[in-house]
Structure formats: C-alpha cells, structure tokens
Write a protein that holds these residues in place. Structure first.
Motif, PDB file in Angstrom:
ATOM      1  N   PRO A  41      -2.498  23.410  41.739  1.00 27.71           N
ATOM      2  CA  PRO A  41      -3.964  23.461  41.566  1.00 27.71           C
ATOM      3  C   PRO A  41      -4.518  24.888  41.679  1.00 27.71           C
ATOM      4  O   PRO A  41      -5.614  25.159  41.232  1.00 27.71           O
ATOM      5  CB  PRO A  41      -4.496  22.591  42.716  1.00 27.71           C
ATOM      6  N   GLY A  42      -3.717  25.775  42.295  1.00 31.76           N
ATOM      7  CA  GLY A  42      -4.225  27.148  42.495  1.00 31.76           C
ATOM      8  C   GLY A  42      -4.134  28.014  41.273  1.00 31.76           C
ATOM      9  O   GLY A  42      -5.071  28.733  40.930  1.00 31.76           O
ATOM     10  N   CYS A  43      -2.936  27.962  40.597  1.00 32.91           N
ATOM     11  CA  CYS A  43      -2.762  28.867  39.460  1.00 32.91           C
ATOM     12  C   CYS A  43      -2.316  28.154  38.190  1.00 32.91           C
ATOM     13  O   CYS A  43      -2.204  28.791  37.133  1.00 32.91           O
ATOM     14  CB  CYS A  43      -1.762  29.959  39.821  1.00 32.91           C
ATOM     15  N   GLY A  44      -1.989  26.846  38.303  1.00 31.30           N
ATOM     16  CA  GLY A  44      -1.585  26.105  37.111  1.00 31.30           C
ATOM     17  C   GLY A  44      -0.105  26.150  36.826  1.00 31.30           C
ATOM     18  O   GLY A  44       0.355  25.510  35.872  1.00 31.30           O
ATOM     19  N   ALA A  45       0.663  26.926  37.634  1.00 29.66           N
ATOM     20  CA  ALA A  45       2.113  26.969  37.412  1.00 29.66           C
ATOM     21  C   ALA A  45       2.770  25.683  37.922  1.00 29.66           C
ATOM     22  O   ALA A  45       2.216  24.969  38.771  1.00 29.66           O
ATOM     23  CB  ALA A  45       2.709  28.181  38.118  1.00 29.66           C
ATOM     24  N   LEU A  46       3.965  25.369  37.389  1.00 31.67           N
ATOM     25  CA  LEU A  46       4.717  24.199  37.866  1.00 31.67           C
ATOM     26  C   LEU A  46       5.282  24.514  39.237  1.00 31.67           C
ATOM     27  O   LEU A  46       5.831  25.586  39.476  1.00 31.67           O
ATOM     28  CB  LEU A  46       5.835  23.852  36.885  1.00 31.67           C
ATOM     29  N   MET A  47       5.151  23.562  40.185  1.00 32.12           N
ATOM     30  CA  MET A  47       5.644  23.759  41.538  1.00 32.12           C
ATOM     31  C   MET A  47       6.458  22.555  41.986  1.00 32.12           C
ATOM     32  O   MET A  47       6.200  21.422  41.599  1.00 32.12           O
ATOM     33  CB  MET A  47       4.472  23.995  42.503  1.00 32.12           C
ATOM     34  N   GLU A  48       7.494  22.817  42.796  1.00 33.91           N
ATOM     35  CA  GLU A  48       8.334  21.788  43.387  1.00 33.91           C
ATOM     36  C   GLU A  48       8.178  21.871  44.893  1.00 33.91           C
ATOM     37  O   GLU A  48       8.270  22.941  45.475  1.00 33.91           O
ATOM     38  CB  GLU A  48       9.806  21.996  43.023  1.00 33.91           C
ATOM     39  N   GLY A  49       7.924  20.770  45.507  1.00 35.59           N
ATOM     40  CA  GLY A  49       7.768  20.762  46.937  1.00 35.59           C
ATOM     41  C   GLY A  49       6.368  21.144  47.366  1.00 35.59           C
ATOM     42  O   GLY A  49       5.393  21.005  46.630  1.00 35.59           O
TER      43      GLY A  49
END
Length: 220
Positions: free
Chosen positions: A38-46
């Motif tokens: 939600p902060g930068c739009g990048a894909l995140m895991e965990g």
C-alpha cells in the motif's frame, strides 16, 4: 469432526477427548502470500515491503513534516551615488578683443606689448583652495598655479596678479593690486583691487595685455 493422530474423533481441538493425545496442528503454509504494497505499489511477501519498508502489521509511519524553507536573503536596493562637486577648469588663450581694448585704453606697458603670432590654448584643472594667477619668479618665491610666464609671455601680467578662490559651493576672483588690473567678461572697467568677485561657469577673466582665462565646469 477433527481426529487426533490416533484416529479418534474429538470435540476438543487441543487434546483428544478419547485418548488425551495432542491434536495435530494445522500444516504451515509452504508459500508466502504475495500482495501489493500500500505504500509504494511494489509486490511484497510477508510483513515488510523490501522497497519502502512498509509494515503490513503496523501500517504506514506517520509522515515527517518537512523543515520550512527559509526565505531568500534580502537584497539591498542600489543606492544613488552621492552628489559630487563639478570639476572646474581654466582655459588660457590669447584674446585679440582684450588686446584691442587695452590698446585703446593705453594701459601701462601696452606700448611694449605685442599680440603673439601663435599661442596654443592651455587647460588647467582647478583644485579647491587658493589658485594664484601670475608669473613664476624663483628669486621672489612666486609659484603661481596659473603660470603666465611660459613663452610667449604676456609682459603686462604682474608677478602676483590675481587669485582664484574655489570652495565646494563657489568660485571668486580677487585682483591683488596688479599694474594693469583684472576685468571680467566684456566689462572694460577693472574689478576693485583686493575685493572678491563671484564667478560662474563660462565667465572670462582678462589679465595683462591679451590673456584671457575662461572658466568652465565638467562632471567629476
């Protein structure tokens, strides 16, 4: 109904109602859930975003207020240059009109005065203070600022003929009791001796048999 590791059905989910054995734990997920940060739009895991550090549990950090930008330094407006007194200049010439007036008046020494065939004009800047008009004499200690002993010399000019006095606000001329007197502009009558006479730019001072000194001002 869930079963324990021994195969007994049990209402309880922590320990088997029948044999008391611990109930089997649910298997761990073999893969992490991939979501969009939600902060930068990048894909995140965990929990944390590797790009911006967003914490999916605590949420986004409070924004830090930017430091105020100081206003540019004031620039002094240009100040007008202080007024300065104009520079006075004396221009010395051989004046045929003055020569003819002196011949007509038959002034002292005029029977021996000849008008020069060639006399280049000389310009002399006039500083503040007293400016002597006359002829240089080493023996008498006379050193005029306007020296009229330079050849061809006007023999009707006295050693200490007249004096100009320049102040910040005015210019005057005083005859020092010369033999042939001092005239101003077109007047044929000499000015009174030892009396200061005010002058303006453009005035002409006549001394001797043919010498004229024209006063002018220039920007300093």
């Amino acid at each position: 109904m869930p079963s324990c590791p021994e195969g007994h059905e049990s209402v309880a989910t922590d320990y088997c109602d029948y044999c008391g054995s611990p109930m089997a734990a649910e298997p761990l997920a073999t893969t992490l859930q991939v979501t969009e940060c939600p902060g930068c739009g990048a894909l995140m895991e965990g929990r944390y975003c590797e790009d911006c550090g967003f914490d999916s549990v605590l949420g986004a950090p409070e924004p830090v207020a930017a430091a105020p930008i100081p206003p540019p330094p004031a620039v002094d407006s240009p100040r007008p240059a202080p007024d300065t007194a104009p520079a006075w200049v004396a221009t010395i010439t051989a004046d045929p009109a003055h020569f003819q007036r002196m011949r007509a008046q038959k002034g002292p020494d005029m029977d021996r005065v000849d008008f020069p065939a060639y006399y280049p004009a000389r310009r002399i800047p006039l500083p503040e203070g007293d400016i002597l008009i006359g002829k240089r004499s080493t023996s008498q200690g006379v050193n005029p600022e306007i020296d009229l002993s330079i050849a061809p010399a006007d023999i009707a000019v006295s050693r200490s003929h007249a004096i100009l006095r320049r102040t910040e606000a005015a210019m005057t001329v005083t005859d020092l009791g010369s033999t042939n007197g001092t005239c101003v502009n077109d007047s044929p009558t000499p000015i009174p001796a030892r009396t200061a006479v005010p002058l303006r730019p453009g005035d002409r001072i006549h001394v001797g048999g043919w010498t004229t000194i024209t006063l002018t001002t220039e920007p300093s």
